[in-house]
Design an enzyme around this catalytic site. Sequence first.
Site, short mmCIF file in Angstrom:
data_model
loop_
_atom_site.label_atom_id
_atom_site.label_comp_id
_atom_site.label_asym_id
_atom_site.label_seq_id
_atom_site.Cartn_x
_atom_site.Cartn_y
_atom_site.Cartn_z
N ALA A 1 0.85 -1.19 0.00
CA ALA A 1 0.00 0.00 0.00
C ALA A 1 0.88 1.24 0.00
CB ALA A 1 -0.91 0.01 1.23
N CYS A 2 0.75 2.08 -1.04
CA CYS A 2 1.53 3.32 -1.08
C CYS A 2 0.61 4.51 -0.79
CB CYS A 2 2.24 3.48 -2.42
SG CYS A 2 1.16 3.80 -3.84
N THR A 3 1.18 5.67 -0.68
CA THR A 3 0.41 6.86 -0.29
C THR A 3 -0.68 7.19 -1.30
OG1 THR A 3 2.13 8.24 -1.26
CG2 THR A 3 2.21 7.93 1.11
N THR B 1 2.14 0.61 -5.24
CA THR B 1 1.41 -0.52 -4.64
C THR B 1 1.51 -1.75 -5.54
OG1 THR B 1 -0.15 0.95 -3.51
CG2 THR B 1 -0.89 -1.32 -3.91
#
Length: 105
Positions: A8-10, A16
């Site tokens: 999970a990325c920002t 992701t």
Amino acid sequence: MKIVGVAACTVGIAHTYIAQEKLENAGKKAGHEIQIETQGTIGIENALTQNQVDEADIVILASDVKIAGRERFEGKRIIQVTTEIAVKSPNKLIQKAAEVVSQQN
């Protein structure tokens, strides 16, 4: 070895999915069973089943944000890194996971 994890990325888009792909490829290349759930702008994809979590030897959380459902992994060995590490050094991360599992068995 059985590995599960979450990427999970920002923003929940590029990193992701890149982290998921790189981790899964590195895990399979090393001969492990691996399943990585993604959490992003379109929600949760490739959701891990409770059975997959229960059977896993280790959990890799490659995230830059708080992940949903982290409590599923309570009591499991967890390696937490940023998505950048998962993208840039997936083979080393899988190797580290194997070392952690072998040390604790």
